[in-house]
Scaffold this motif. Sequence first.
Motif, PDB file in Angstrom:
ATOM      1  N   PRO A 103      -7.801  -3.946   1.718  1.00  0.00           N
ATOM      2  CA  PRO A 103      -7.538  -5.051   0.794  1.00  0.00           C
ATOM      3  C   PRO A 103      -8.781  -5.848   0.422  1.00  0.00           C
ATOM      4  CG  PRO A 103      -5.972  -5.044   2.637  1.00  0.00           C
ATOM      5  CD  PRO A 103      -7.031  -4.067   2.976  1.00  0.00           C
ATOM      6  N   THR A 104      -9.714  -6.003   1.355  1.00  0.00           N
ATOM      7  CA  THR A 104     -10.900  -6.804   1.038  1.00  0.00           C
ATOM      8  C   THR A 104     -11.737  -6.163  -0.062  1.00  0.00           C
ATOM      9  OG1 THR A 104     -11.975  -5.703   2.889  1.00  0.00           O
ATOM     10  CG2 THR A 104     -11.112  -7.917   3.293  1.00  0.00           C
ATOM     11  N   GLN A 146      -7.300  -2.667 -13.452  1.00  0.00           N
ATOM     12  CA  GLN A 146      -8.630  -3.166 -13.078  1.00  0.00           C
ATOM     13  C   GLN A 146      -9.553  -2.050 -12.565  1.00  0.00           C
ATOM     14  OE1 GLN A 146      -9.176  -6.470 -13.566  1.00  0.00           O
ATOM     15  NE2 GLN A 146      -7.064  -6.513 -14.292  1.00  0.00           N
ATOM     16  N   CYS A 195      -5.345   1.546   2.736  1.00  0.00           N
ATOM     17  CA  CYS A 195      -5.835   0.505   1.839  1.00  0.00           C
ATOM     18  C   CYS A 195      -6.818  -0.412   2.554  1.00  0.00           C
ATOM     19  CB  CYS A 195      -4.663  -0.335   1.319  1.00  0.00           C
ATOM     20  SG  CYS A 195      -3.496   0.617   0.353  1.00  0.00           S
ATOM     21  N   GLN A 251      -4.258  -4.759  -8.163  1.00  0.00           N
ATOM     22  CA  GLN A 251      -5.644  -5.246  -8.165  1.00  0.00           C
ATOM     23  C   GLN A 251      -6.648  -4.169  -7.723  1.00  0.00           C
ATOM     24  OE1 GLN A 251      -3.210  -6.087  -6.164  1.00  0.00           O
ATOM     25  NE2 GLN A 251      -3.887  -6.392  -4.058  1.00  0.00           N
ATOM     26  N   THR A 252      -6.173  -2.934  -7.536  1.00  0.00           N
ATOM     27  CA  THR A 252      -7.044  -1.847  -7.059  1.00  0.00           C
ATOM     28  C   THR A 252      -8.271  -1.655  -7.958  1.00  0.00           C
ATOM     29  OG1 THR A 252      -5.095  -0.719  -6.214  1.00  0.00           O
ATOM     30  CG2 THR A 252      -7.084   0.594  -6.428  1.00  0.00           C
ATOM     31  N   LEU A 253      -9.438  -1.586  -7.330  1.00  0.00           N
ATOM     32  CA  LEU A 253     -10.682  -1.335  -8.063  1.00  0.00           C
ATOM     33  C   LEU A 253     -11.180   0.092  -7.839  1.00  0.00           C
ATOM     34  CD1 LEU A 253     -12.727  -4.605  -7.371  1.00  0.00           C
ATOM     35  CD2 LEU A 253     -11.259  -4.072  -9.324  1.00  0.00           C
ATOM     36  N   ASN A 299     -10.389  -4.011  -2.234  1.00  0.00           N
ATOM     37  CA  ASN A 299      -9.466  -3.528  -3.261  1.00  0.00           C
ATOM     38  C   ASN A 299      -9.606  -2.025  -3.452  1.00  0.00           C
ATOM     39  OD1 ASN A 299      -8.116  -5.929  -3.966  1.00  0.00           O
ATOM     40  ND2 ASN A 299      -9.936  -6.592  -5.080  1.00  0.00           N
ATOM     41  N   SER A 300      -9.724  -1.347  -2.321  1.00  0.00           N
ATOM     42  CA  SER A 300      -9.921   0.096  -2.351  1.00  0.00           C
ATOM     43  C   SER A 300      -8.711   0.803  -1.739  1.00  0.00           C
ATOM     44  CB  SER A 300     -11.194   0.432  -1.557  1.00  0.00           C
ATOM     45  OG  SER A 300     -11.272   1.807  -1.327  1.00  0.00           O
ATOM     46  N   CYS A 354       0.856  -1.183   0.000  1.00  0.00           N
ATOM     47  CA  CYS A 354       0.000   0.000   0.000  1.00  0.00           C
ATOM     48  C   CYS A 354       0.891   1.232   0.000  1.00  0.00           C
ATOM     49  CB  CYS A 354      -0.888  -0.011   1.252  1.00  0.00           C
ATOM     50  SG  CYS A 354      -2.135   1.272   1.262  1.00  0.00           S
TER      51      CYS A 354
END
Length: 357
Positions: free
Chosen positions: A41-42, A87, A39, A63-65, A44-45, A33
Motif C-alpha cells: 500500500p505504501t 492512475q 499489495c 490508486q494502484t501505480l 501503491n504497488s 487487495c
Amino acid sequence: MSLRENVCLPHWVRGELLLLSSVVFLLRVACGCPEKCHCQPTLNSVDCSCRGLAEIPPDLPPQTLTLHLQDNQIHQLSASAFRSVPQLMTLNLGNNSLSILAPGAFHGLQHLRVLNLTQNSLHSLESGLFHSLPQLRELDVSSNNINHLPAALGERWENLTLFAVQQNQLQQLDRVLLESMSSLKLLFLKDNLWKCNCHLLGLKLWLEKFLYKGGVMDSVICASPDTWKGKDLLKIPHELYQPCLSPSADLESWPGQPLSPAQQAVLRPPKSHSVEEQDPSDCELKPKPRPANLRRALVTVIIAGVLCGILCLMMLVATIYGCTYAAITAHYREAPVAQTIEPAKTEEKELLDNPPA
Ligand SMILES: *[C@@H]1O[C@H](CO)[C@@H](O)[C@H](O)[C@H]1NC(C)=O
Ligand SMILES: *[C@@H]1O[C@H](CO)[C@@H](O)[C@H](O)[C@H]1NC(C)=O
Ligand SMILES: *[C@@H]1O[C@H](CO)[C@@H](O)[C@H](O)[C@H]1NC(C)=O
C-alpha cells in the motif's frame, strides 16, 4: 467463481467460501487487495505475477501505480481492461499468452509511463493501440511474433525514450514510425527477419542519424537476401542501395526526401504491363553494375583525351612545319648578301640553287 478469486485468503480456506459469502464480502472490502496478489500500500504497488491468472483481477485498488501481471496465462485484453486503475504508471504484462489486444485495451491510462508486453504471442498491433497513452516513456514488445508495425502506431510517441522490439518477425520498419519517436534514447531491434533491400534504406539512414545524436541501440542483422545474410545493416555501404522502383508507397514513405512527379516517373517502370518488373525482389540489394552516368562520364573523358591528343599532335606538326619553313626562307634571304661579301662561297650557293637530282 468470481468470489473465490477476489478474496485475500489462503488457498486452503476456499472450500468454505461459498458458505461464508457475506464474510468474504466484508474481508474483500477490508483488504483492498485482489486474491493471489501481493499489495504494498505504501508504494501503491500490486504484484500479481506468477499466480496462474487467466484474466486481469477485477478488484484492483483504484490508486494502484504499479501493476505486475507478468508470468501468468492472460490471453486477451478487452477494451478498457484497466479502467479501474486510471492512475497506473507501470504495467508489466510480460510472459503471458496475449495474442489479441482490443483496440481500446489501454484506454484511460493517461499516466502510464512503462508498458511491458514482452514474451507474449502478439502477431500484430492495432495502429491506434497506444494513442491513449500520452505519457508513454518505455514500451517493450520484444519476444512476440510481430511481423509488421503500422506507421500510425507512433502517432503520439514524442515522449517515448525506450522502444524494444527485438526477437520478433519484422522484415522492415516504416520510416514514418521511426520519425515519430523523436525523444528516443534506447532502441532494441535485434533478432528479427530484417530484409536488407531498398526498403530498409530508410531505417539505415535513420539509425545513422540516431547514433550520431547519441542514441543507443543493439544491431540490425540482415536475415535476407542471401547476399547480406548475417551482415550488419549499418556496415553495408550506401552505394549498394538502389532506390525502390515501386510501389509508389515506398516513395511516399520518404518524408525527408520527397520526390517530384518527374523523378517518380523516372524511377517507375515505364509500362504497367511489366508486372515482373514490379516484383519486390527486383529492388534487392546487389553489388550493382557501374551506374550509367559514371560510364557516360568515362566515355566523355576518353573522347576528350583522344581529341586533345590529336589537337596537340596537329599543333606540333604545324609548329615544326612553320619553323622549318621559316628557317628555309631565312636562308634564301641571307644568301645574296653572303655572295657580295664573300665571293669565294659561290660554290655553295650554286649547290643550293641547283640541288643534285
Ligand atoms: C513464464 O511464466 C511461467 C509461469 O506462467 C514460468 O513458469 C516461467 O518461468 C516464466 N518464464 C520466464 C522466462 O520468466
Ligand atoms: C520487461 O520485462 C522483462 C522481464 O520481466 C525485463 O527483462 C525487461 O527489462 C522489461 N522491459 C522494460 C522496458 O522494463
Ligand atoms: C509528453 O509529455 C508532456 C509532459 O510530460 C505532455 O505535456 C505532452 O502532452 C506529452 N506528449 C504527448 C504527445 O502527449
